[in-house]
Design a protein around this motif. Structure first.
Motif: not given
Length: 318
Positions: A164-193
């Motif tokens: 049995l253990g306990a601790g911590g992790l540091w993470d970094i994430n980068a990605g994108v979500l794309y919607n094929e229907r939208n015209g002006n803003n078809p995608a949004t970026a994802r970035g978090y740590s």
């Protein structure tokens, strides 16, 4: 004549000392890194220290002290996961998009010498892909994310079968979500740590072993545009409020990972379940990404040996 006898005595002393060191090294060498799965290796290795006086011409009885030292096990696993996905981002659409998710992950668990051999280091590389449709099935969203995590766990309680253990992790994430229907803003970026709290438990049965791990972020930063703010505006320099402090008030997430390692002949197969639930609310934009996946993969266990210091032999022979 006296000088020749002294030289010969010193030569015999060096020869005898080298012979003793060779004998001790043959019986105290630790096993090399094992690439074979299921190889039976003892839980402890033996390290011997040899002390031989060099001040005298004739060597005295060498002092040999041997102590058992825990082995530094390393567990590497490559897994693939497939399951259901639920995507929601009000920046792109007020509707939920449901579909499937595919995840590829490389995980490394390594025992270290820290805290009297009770700390286990963890490192994870993960690539996610998801595709989903709206309720009317006339529009599709695509999701891609890269995730890296590093940290570890301190073993609070350990026996031959349970840990049995306990601790911590540091993470970094980068990605994108794309919607094929939208015209002006078809995608949004994802970035978090984030810094994550983590708990783990494992138990060994006669037929294999199971492991459970749960992670949740408690503090970090995340990228988010304002509602109605286009990425074209951001490219022109309107970047106020894009980077935000993240904690339980605007970000809630949980990762639940349960696996079983089952030996099959000379190999081990890993099967299990991985659930991931992430939701945010920043600048009046609500998002969530839920996945429930079946995991299958192959772990490889070995023993890591400390690297010896290299010797510069460039000038030898000159």
């Amino acid at each position: 004549m006296g000088k020749r006898r002294l030289t010969k005595s010193k030569g015999n002393s060096i020869w005898l000392r080298n012979l003793l060191l060779l004998i001790v090294s043959l019986f105290s060498v630790s096993p090399a890194f094992s690439q074979e799965i299921g190889t039976k290796i003892s839980k402890e290795d033996t390290v011997c220290q040899v002390s031989i006086p060099v001040e005298t011409e004739i060597p005295e009885e060498p002092l040999i002290r041997c102590e058992p030292v825990p082995l530094l096990y390393t567990n590497n696993a490559i897994t693939a996961s497939i399951g259901a996905a639920n995507m929601y981002d009000t920046y792109l659409s007020p509707l939920e998009y449901k579909g499937f998710s595919i995840q590829l992950m490389y995980e490394q668990m390594r025992r270290t010498t820290w805290f009297d051999y009770r700390f286990y280091k963890q490192q994870v590389f993960q690539l996610d892909f998801a595709k989903g449709d709206n309720p009317a099935k006339n529009a599709t969203e695509y999701w891609g994310l890269f995730n890296y995590r590093i940290g570890g766990h301190y073993m609070l309680y350990t026996t031959d079968k349970f840990r049995l253990g306990a601790g911590g992790l540091w993470d970094i994430n980068a990605g994108v979500l794309y919607n094929e229907r939208n015209g002006n803003n078809p995608a949004t970026a994802r970035g978090y740590s984030n810094l994550n709290l983590s708990a783990t438990a494992s138990y060994k049965f006669s037929w294999g072993a199971i492991r459970w791990q749960m992670d949740t972020p408690f503090v970090g930063i995340l990228f988010s545009p304002k509602y109605g703010q286009s990425y074209y505006e951001i490219s022109l320099g309107n970047s106020v409020g894009l980077v935000n402090f993240a904690s339980f008030h605007n970000q809630r997430a949980l990762r639940n990972y349960i696996t079983a390692d089952i030996p099959l002949g000379q190999y081990i197969i890993r099967v299990g379940y991985m659930g991931s639930w992430v939701q945010t609310k920043v600048h009046d934009i609500q998002t969530h990404h839920y996945t429930n996946s079946f995991v299958i993969g192959f772990p490889i266990e070995g023993v890591k040996q400390p690297r010896k210091k290299t010797r510069n032999q460039y000038w030898d022979g000159y």
